[in-house]
Design a protein around this motif. Structure first.
Motif, PDB file in Angstrom:
ATOM      1  N   LEU A  91       0.856  -0.856  -0.058  1.00 31.10           N
ATOM      2  CA  LEU A  91      -0.130  -0.099  -0.200  1.00 31.10           C
ATOM      3  C   LEU A  91       1.004   1.199  -0.224  1.00 31.10           C
ATOM      4  O   LEU A  91       0.680   2.676  -1.144  1.00 31.10           O
ATOM      5  CB  LEU A  91      -1.182  -0.039   1.012  1.00 31.10           C
ATOM      6  CG  LEU A  91      -2.153  -1.043   1.307  1.00 31.10           C
ATOM      7  CD1 LEU A  91      -2.524  -0.714   2.196  1.00 31.10           C
ATOM      8  CD2 LEU A  91      -3.021  -1.153  -0.146  1.00 31.10           C
ATOM      9  N   SER A  94       1.931   1.399  -3.548  1.00 30.87           N
ATOM     10  CA  SER A  94       1.617   2.176  -4.206  1.00 30.87           C
ATOM     11  C   SER A  94       1.035   3.464  -4.629  1.00 30.87           C
ATOM     12  O   SER A  94       0.383   4.289  -5.229  1.00 30.87           O
ATOM     13  CB  SER A  94      -0.207   1.191  -4.772  1.00 30.87           C
ATOM     14  OG  SER A  94       0.593  -0.009  -4.879  1.00 30.87           O
ATOM     15  N   GLU A  95       1.563   4.464  -3.362  1.00 30.15           N
ATOM     16  CA  GLU A  95       0.570   5.146  -3.146  1.00 30.15           C
ATOM     17  C   GLU A  95       2.313   6.455  -3.437  1.00 30.15           C
ATOM     18  O   GLU A  95       1.747   7.279  -4.129  1.00 30.15           O
ATOM     19  CB  GLU A  95       0.791   6.061  -1.816  1.00 30.15           C
ATOM     20  CG  GLU A  95      -0.781   5.448  -0.630  1.00 30.15           C
ATOM     21  CD  GLU A  95      -1.600   5.529  -1.982  1.00 30.15           C
ATOM     22  OE1 GLU A  95      -1.802   7.510  -2.151  1.00 30.15           O
ATOM     23  OE2 GLU A  95      -2.182   5.450  -1.734  1.00 30.15           O
ATOM     24  N   SER A 101      -3.344   0.733  -9.098  1.00 34.74           N
ATOM     25  CA  SER A 101      -4.328  -0.232  -8.000  1.00 34.74           C
ATOM     26  C   SER A 101      -4.902  -1.425  -8.276  1.00 34.74           C
ATOM     27  O   SER A 101      -5.784  -2.367  -7.581  1.00 34.74           O
ATOM     28  CB  SER A 101      -5.247   0.560  -6.691  1.00 34.74           C
ATOM     29  OG  SER A 101      -5.903   1.115  -6.878  1.00 34.74           O
ATOM     30  N   ARG A 104      -2.779  -4.400  -9.986  1.00 31.81           N
ATOM     31  CA  ARG A 104      -1.357  -5.154  -9.195  1.00 31.81           C
ATOM     32  C   ARG A 104      -1.511  -6.512  -9.130  1.00 31.81           C
ATOM     33  O   ARG A 104      -2.203  -7.438  -8.673  1.00 31.81           O
ATOM     34  CB  ARG A 104      -1.687  -4.602  -7.513  1.00 31.81           C
ATOM     35  CG  ARG A 104      -1.552  -3.545  -7.339  1.00 31.81           C
ATOM     36  CD  ARG A 104      -1.631  -2.533  -5.634  1.00 31.81           C
ATOM     37  NE  ARG A 104      -2.716  -2.080  -5.178  1.00 31.81           N
ATOM     38  CZ  ARG A 104      -3.147  -2.081  -3.892  1.00 31.81           C
ATOM     39  NH1 ARG A 104      -2.780  -0.711  -3.353  1.00 31.81           N
ATOM     40  NH2 ARG A 104      -4.124  -2.193  -3.694  1.00 31.81           N
ATOM     41  N   GLN A 126      -7.349  -6.079  -3.029  1.00 35.48           N
ATOM     42  CA  GLN A 126      -6.565  -5.614  -3.196  1.00 35.48           C
ATOM     43  C   GLN A 126      -5.528  -5.529  -4.328  1.00 35.48           C
ATOM     44  O   GLN A 126      -4.995  -4.900  -4.634  1.00 35.48           O
ATOM     45  CB  GLN A 126      -5.728  -4.860  -2.178  1.00 35.48           C
ATOM     46  CG  GLN A 126      -6.718  -4.578  -0.731  1.00 35.48           C
ATOM     47  CD  GLN A 126      -6.741  -3.843   0.551  1.00 35.48           C
ATOM     48  OE1 GLN A 126      -6.106  -3.333  -0.098  1.00 35.48           O
ATOM     49  NE2 GLN A 126      -6.991  -4.902   0.648  1.00 35.48           N
TER      50      GLN A 126
END
Length: 215
Positions: A91, A94-95, A101, A104, A126
């Protein structure tokens, strides 16, 4: 945020600042390192982001993500911690980078495959998909973890027919487990020991290209 894991990130050479990219996170086997897994998907680096994650524990001249009580028997506390920290890592990265997103993927071999399949079960949609080579899902993950649906997650699972570490029976059992959870599951076996053959690499590349629309 300081991550728990050293990593290499490979961005497309013609990076478009206005785009977000499909991304493959790689997890190596016990005693190896992040460069080992990158070689399997290096040919895709112009079309996606590749994040090669190194285990944060040393073993011999290589690395691992958790230690074992015995073969196939992770130290539970260390395994639980690895799952938590890898979720947070995915996470965080990913930011930080232009990662799509909704696309992935995890690619793991052996210990990395064990973690990839477990992360699919804890992160659910996710993740878009996983490629798990010569691994299994620990029983405590199946019975004690709070599992998310993988109904929409794509899986490529492969296993060596002569695997001397995790016998082929384990590969078939793992495939049967996931086949009951998602219709998007591909299972292949190869006439090899505990490794990745040229055919295995070719098939996983074809699979992810088709699933992600990378090229």
């Amino acid at each position: 945020m300081k991550t728990s894991y050293p990593y290499d990130i490979h961005l497309p050479s013609n990076l478009d600042p206005d785009m977000k990219y499909p991304t493959i996170f790689t997890l190596h086997g016990k005693g190896s390192n992040e460069k080992d897994m990158f070689g399997l998907v290096e040919s895709l680096m112009d079309h996606c982001i590749i994040v090669s994650i190194r285990g944060n524990l040393t073993v011999g001249e290589g690395y691992q993500y958790y230690e074992l009580k015995s073969l196939g028997n992770p130290i539970r506390e260390m395994f639980d911690q690895a799952i938590r920290e890898l979720e947070a890592f995915i996470l965080y990265v990913s930011e930080k980078y232009p990662i799509d997103s909704t696309k992935r993927y995890l690619l793991g071999f052996s210990q990395g495959a064990i973690l990839s399949m477990s992360l699919a079960l804890t992160m659910g949609n996710q993740m878009k998909g996983i490629m798990a080579l010569n691994g299994y899902v620990p029983e405590f993950v199946k019975t004690e973890y709070p599992l998310q649906s993988v109904q929409e997650v794509s899986l490529f699972i492969s296993h060596g027919e002569f695997d001397s570490v995790f016998p082929i029976r384990i590969g078939h059992e793992t495939a049967a487990y996931f086949r009951s959870l998602t219709p998007h599951m591909t299972f292949k076996t190869y006439p090899i020991d505990h490794g990745v053959s040229v055919e295995n690499q070719r098939d996983l590349l074809e699979w992810i290209k088709l699933d992600s629309g990378i090229v």
